[in-house]
Scaffold this active site. Structure first.
Site, mmCIF file in Angstrom:
data_model
loop_
_atom_site.group_PDB
_atom_site.id
_atom_site.type_symbol
_atom_site.label_atom_id
_atom_site.label_comp_id
_atom_site.label_asym_id
_atom_site.label_seq_id
_atom_site.Cartn_x
_atom_site.Cartn_y
_atom_site.Cartn_z
ATOM 1 N N HIS A 72 41.832 25.415 22.407
ATOM 2 C CA HIS A 72 41.826 25.285 23.865
ATOM 3 C C HIS A 72 41.094 26.480 24.445
ATOM 4 C CE1 HIS A 72 44.315 21.752 24.240
ATOM 5 N NE2 HIS A 72 45.170 22.268 23.369
ATOM 6 N N CYS A 120 37.134 23.203 25.790
ATOM 7 C CA CYS A 120 36.725 22.945 27.178
ATOM 8 C C CYS A 120 35.919 24.137 27.670
ATOM 9 C CB CYS A 120 37.967 22.790 28.076
ATOM 10 S SG CYS A 120 39.090 21.517 27.488
#
Lengths: 480, 367
Positions: free
Chosen positions: B124, B166
Site C-alpha cells: 500500500h 497506489c
C-alpha cells in the site's frame, strides 16, 4: 708358460665380471618384483621417501596444471625443474592396462639407478688406477695390491644398487634417483677429466636441487690436481730423494712420469679448470634458455626461481620429514625466521672452506664429505640422499676399513629405518604418539650421519698419517 | 562491464486481505528465477506468511490466478526476510549494505559495480510514501538517499525500480542518481487496482499491473531478447485502469536496445575464444582471437590500446641500457622463432632430447 699362468688369472677376472653383472641384474629384478607387488606398499606417500621436492604426485599435479594452460608452480604444489616436467610428466599420465600405476616412471628410475651404479663403478676404477700409480711412485707398492674379493668400484656400485634406501627411493618414485645420477655424472666426469660431461652433470644437479652447487670446489680440485692421492709433501720428499740418488731406476711409462712430475711439482693445472668453467657456462645458459621458453607463457623465470630455489631456501613447507628443520621452524617466531634460515644454510657454507683446505689432496673424498653434509643439513632430506653417500662410501672402503663405530652405525641405520615409519604411524594414524616421537628418530638419524662423517674423515686422516709414517720410514731406511 | 544480476523483491503488507501483494511478489520471484537469476542473488522480503496462514484453504499454496494453475509457493522458495524483519530499517540496510557483523551472507545484497539490480516493491502506498507493515513508511526522499548512497559506493551499474502500489510513480520522484530506470503502476492521484477476486480463496489474488507484467513474461523464455520498451509499451491504461508511468531521464541507454533479461533474468554475454585461456601477460605476444559484441567493441579497443601503450613503455625503459638491449632483442628473436612451432612444449622436449647427443659428441671430441 706365461699363457698358462695368465689363463687362471683371466678366468678369475671373467668370473669376477660375471659375478658382478649377475648381482646387478639381480638388483634390477628385485626392483621389478617390488614394483609388481600386488599389495600396495604405499612407499611414495611416506615422508621419508617423498618430500615436497621429490614427490611424483606433485610432479603429476604440476604437469596437469601445465596441460590446463596454467603455470606449473601455481598453488605451490610442484617445486621442481621444468625439464623434469617435460621428461616425466607425460609418463605419469600414460596408463597401460593390466600394469601397475606409473610403471613407465618406475622403469625410468630403475634405468637411472643402473646407470648411476655403472658410473660409480667406472669412477672407482679410475680412482683406483690413479691411486695405485701414485702409491707406486712414492714406493709403497704393497699397499696398492687390492683385496682379491672385489675392486672398490664394483663394491661401491653393488652397495649402491643393493642398499635398501636406494631400492625404496626407486620404487617409491622419488626423483632423487635422477638427482643422484647427475651428481655421479659430475664426479665421474671430473675423475675422467671430461670437462663437458662434468659440467653437464654439475649444471643439471644444481638445477634440480640447489645443494650440489658446493661440489664445484671438489670438481675444480679434481680438474686441477687429479684424482685422490696421498699428501703432496710425500711426493716432494720422494723428489728430493731421487734428485739425491740420481739413479734412473725402472721407468714404468713416460706418461706416468710426467704425471708424477706434475704432482711432485704441485702444479695446479688451470687449463682443464677453465675448460670446465666454460662448459659449465655453456650448459647453464642452455638450460636457462630451455626453462625460460617453457615458463614464459605464464609467469617467467623469476617465478620459477622463486618456486624452486626460493622454496628450498625459505623452507615454506613444514610437513614432517626425516630432517630436523620442520620441527624447529614450526615453533620459531616469525621475527627470527630469516635469522635462523641464514644460520642453518650458513652451517653448510661455513664448513666448506676448512674441509677444502684439509682434504685438498683427496678431492673425491672431499666431494663425498660435502654430499654427506648437504644430505644432512638440506631443507628436505630423504632416504634417496643417504642412498647416494652410502654408495659413495664404498669407493673409499679400502682407506676407511679401520673406521671406528662401524657396527654401531650399521645397527643405528637399521634401527632408525625401522623405527621411523613406526613412530610416524603412532603419531599420525593411531594418535597415540605425538610429533616428538617422530622427531626423536629424526634426531637419531642426524646424529648417526654426524658420527659417520666425523669418523670417516678421521679414518681417512689416520690413513694419510699411516702412509706418511711408512714413507718416512722407508726413506730413512733408504737413506741410512 | 555488466557482470551479474540481482533482484530485491519486497512485499510490505501484512494481514490476510493483502494476499495479492504476496502473490505479486512471489510471481515475480518465480519469473526472475525462471529467467536465470539464482536464489543466492535474490533477496526476497515477505512481510507476512500467506501460505501457512490459518485462513488459507489451500495450505502451503499461493496462487495468482483463480484457475489455480500455478502454485507459487513450490519446493524451492527461499525467503530471506520474513514477517516483522521486513521493515524500513532492514530494507535500507539491505540496499546500502550497512549491516551488523552477525548478518549472514544470504541476507546481504552483495552487488558490485557490474551489477544490474531489479528492485520490485508492492504493497500500500500513497503520495511520496510506501507503507511498511501497517506501521511505518518509506518516503520518496528516503529511497532517493538510499539510491544515492548505493551509487556512491558503486553497488550497482544499472537499477530498475518497479513499484506496484497506489500513486506509485510519486515514490521515485526524488531520484537523481544516474543509471536508474523506474516504472510505477500509477501516477499521482491514481489508484492501482487488483485484477480479480478468487472466490475459492476468498481474496483478490493479483494486482493488475503485476498481472500484465506476468502476462508479458510468460510468453518469454531465457533466450528471447524482448526489449524494455516493448515491456513498457505493453501496459494498456484501459486494462490497468491507471497510467503506468516510467521515468527514464536518469537512464542513458535507449530502451529499445536493452533486453528485459538484463534485469529480469540473468543472461550473460559469452565471449568465444579460439584457444585455451591464457593469462594477461601474454597479450603482447598475440593472444587468441576474441569476438566481442558490437556495443562493447569500442570501449574494449580503447582498453586494449591503453594496455599496449603500457606494454610499449617497458621495452623503452630497458633500451636505455645497452647490455640489456642486446639480450632483450636476442630473447625476442628466440621467442618469435619458438612461436613458429606448434607449441613451446614440443620445442623444449626437442631441446631436452638434443642435450644427450650434444653431450655425447662433446665428450667424444674432448677425450
Amino acid at each position: 708358460m706365461s699363457t698358462k699362468t695368465e689363463t687362471p688369472v683371466k678366468k678369475k677376472n671373467q668370473k669376477k665380471i660375471q659375478c658382478f653383472w649377475s648381482w646387478v641384474i639381480g638388483s634390477v629384478i628385485l626392483r621389478l618384483i617390488i614394483i609388481y607387488f600386488p599389495k600396495n606398499l604405499n612407499l611414495s606417500s611416506r615422508p621419508e621417501v617423498s618430500t615436497p621436492l621429490t614427490s611424483i604426485r606433485r610432479l603429476a599435479e604440476g604437469y596437469w596444471l601445465k596441460q590446463s594452460s596454467m603455470s606449473p608452480y601455481a598453488g605451490s604444489m610442484y617445486h621442481g625443474s621444468p625439464l623434469l616436467l617435460t621428461l616425466l610428466g607425460p609418463l605419469t599420465v600414460k596408463r597401460i592396462e593390466g600394469q601397475p600405476d606409473h610403471l613407465l616412471c618406475s622403469l625410468v628410475f630403475v634405468i637411472a639407478d643402473v646407470v648411476t651404479a655403472m658410473l660409480i663403478c667406472a669412477a672407482g676404477k679410475k680412482l683406483q688406477a690413479a691411486y695405485s700409480s701414485s702409491l707406486q711412485s712414492i714406493g709403497l707398492h704393497h699397499l696398492s695390491e687390492d683385496s682379491d674379493i672385489l675392486p672398490s668400484g664394483d663394491f661401491a656400485a653393488l652397495l649402491y644398487l643393493w642398499n635398501p634406501f636406494t631400492i625404496v627411493a626407486c620404487v617409491g618414485l622419488s626423483t632423487s634417483a635422477i638427482e643422484n645420477l647427475m651428481v655421479v655424472v659430475t664426479l665421474y666426469g671430473a675423475c675422467a677429466r671430461l670437462a663437458p660431461l662434468a659440467a653437464f652433470g654439475w649444471v643439471m644437479a644444481t638445477h634440480l636441487s640447489l645443494y650440489p652447487a658446493i661440489l664445484i670446489i671438489p670438481v675444480i680440485l679434481l680438474f686441477g690436481y687429479g684424482p685422490d692421492a696421498p699428501p703432496r709433501k710425500l711426493f716432494r720428499q720422494r723428489t728430493n730423494l731421487e734428485v739425491d740418488d740420481s739413479a734412473s731406476g725402472d721407468r714404468s711409462c713416460l706418461e706416468d712420469e710426467l704425471v708424477n712430475e706434475k704432482r711432485m711439482l704441485n702444479v695446479f693445472s688451470w687449463r682443464p679448470v677453465v675448460l670446465f668453467l666454460f662448459w659449465a657456462l655453456l650448459w647453464s645458459s642452455y638450460v636457462l634458455v630451455l626453462c625460460g621458453i617453457y615458463v614464459q607463457q605464464h609467469s617467467g623465470l623469476q617465478e620459477m626461481f622463486k618456486s624452486t630455489y626460493g622454496f628450498i631456501l625459505t623452507i615454506q613447507d613444514l610437513s614432517p620429514n626425516i630432517g630436523v628443520f620442520w620441527y624447529f621452524f614450526a615453533e620459531v617466531f616469525d621475527f627470527f625466521r630469516s635469522f635462523f634460515l641464514i644460520v642453518f644454510h650458513g652451517n653448510i657454507l661455513l664448513m666448506i672452506l676448512p674441509l677444502a683446505l684439509r682434504l685438498n689432496h683427496r678431492p673425491c673424498f672431499l666431494a663425498f664429505v660435502y654430499i654427506v653434509l648437504s644430505s644432512m643439513l638440506k631443507s628436505y632430506p630423504s632416504v634417496g640422499d643417504s642412498a647416494l653417500y652410502l654408495g659413495l662410501l664404498g669407493l673409499f672402503a679400502y682407506e676407511l676399513k679401520d673406521m671406528q663405530f662401524s657396527f654401531f652405525l650399521f645397527s643405528g641405520y637399521v634401527g632408525v629405518s625401522l623405527l621411523s615409519p613406526v613412530m610416524h604411524n603412532l603419531w599420525i594414524w593411531r594418535g597415540t604418539g605425538n610429533a616428538n616421537f617422530y622427531f626423536a628418530t629424526a634426531i637419531g638419524y642426524a646424529c648417526l650421519q654426524i658420527i659417520l662423517v666425523v669418523e670417516s674423515v678421521s679414518a681417512m686422516l689416520n690413513h694419510d698419517r699411516m702412509i706418511t709414517k711408512l714413507t718416512t720410514a722407508k726413506l730413512q731406511n733408504v737413506k741410512s | 562491464m555488466h557482470t551479474n544480476n540481482w533482484a530485491v523483491l519486497v512485499c510490505t503488507s501484512r494481514f490476510w486481505f493483502n494476499y495479492r501483494h504476496m502473490a505479486n511478489t512471489l510471481s515475480l520471484y518465480r519469473t526472475v528465477k525462471r529467467l536465470g537469476i539464482p536464489d543466492e542473488r535474490i533477496i526476497l522480503m515477505l512481510a507476512d506468511d500467506m501460505a501457512c496462514n490459518a485462513r488459507n484453504k489451500y495450505p502451503a499454496q499461493v496462487f495468482n490466478n483463480e484457475n489455480h494453475r500455478l502454485n507459487l509457493y513450490g519446493d524451492n522458495v527461499e525467503v530471506d526476510y520474513r514477517g516483522y524483519e521486513v521493515n524500513v530499517e532492514n530494507f535500507m540496510r539491505v540496499l546500502t549494505g550497512r549491516h551488523e557483523n552477525a548478518v549472514p551472507r544470504s541476507k546481504r545484497l552483495l552487488s558490485d559495480e557490474g551489477s544490474h539490480i531489479l528492485l520490485y516493491m508492492t504493497g500500500h502506498g500513497g503520495d511520496e510514501f510506501l507503507k511498511f507493515q501497517d506501521s511505518e513508511e518509506l518516503q520518496s526522499h528516503d529511497l532517493a538517499d538510499v539510491v544515492k548512497q548505493m551509487k556512491e559506493k558503486h553497488r550497482f551499474k544499472e537499477l530498475l525500480i518497479m513499484v506496484d502500489t497506489c500513486q506509485a510513480s510519486t515514490l521515485f520522484s526524488q531520484l537523481h542518481s544516474p543509471g536508474v530506470l523506474a516504472i510505477g503502476s500509477s501516477m499521482k492521484g491514481q489508484n492501482s487496482y487488483s485484477h480479480h477476486l478468487d472466490p475459492d480463496v476468498g481474496v483478490s489474488v493479483v494486482d493488475r499491473f503485476t498481472f500484465y507484467t506476468l502476462a508479458f513474461f510468460e510468453r518469454l523464455n531465457i533466450y528471447d531478447n524482448a526489449s524494455l520498451s516493448s515491456l513498457f509499451n505493453s501496459y494498456n491504461p484501459n486494462l490497468l485502469m491507471s497510467t503506468a508511468y516510467y521515468r527514464m531521464d536518469l537512464y542513458q541507454r535507449h530502451l529499445e536496445e536493452v533486453p528485459v533479461t538484463n534485469f529480469f533474468g540473468s543472461v550473460m554475454e559469452t565471449i568465444h575464444t579460439d584457444s585455451a585461456y591464457r593469462s594477461q601477460s601474454n597479450k603482447k605476444f598475440g593472444g587468441p582471437e576474441i569476438k566481442m559484441p558490437l556495443d562493447q567493441s569500442i570501449s574494449d579497443n580503447d582498453r586494449r590500446i591503453l594496455r599496449n601503450s603500457v606494454d610499449e613503455d617497458q621495452p623503452n625503459k630497458l633500451s636505455t641500457e645497452e647490455n640489456f638491449h642486446g639480450v632483450g632483442q636476442l630473447w625476442n628473436t628466440i621467442i618469435s622463432k619458438v612461436n613458429t612451432f606448434e607449441s613451446a612444449d614440443t620445442f623444449v622436449c626437442y631441446g631436452l632430447g638434443s642435450m644427450v647427443p650434444l653431450l655425447i659428441i662433446s665428450v667424444w671430441l674432448s677425450s
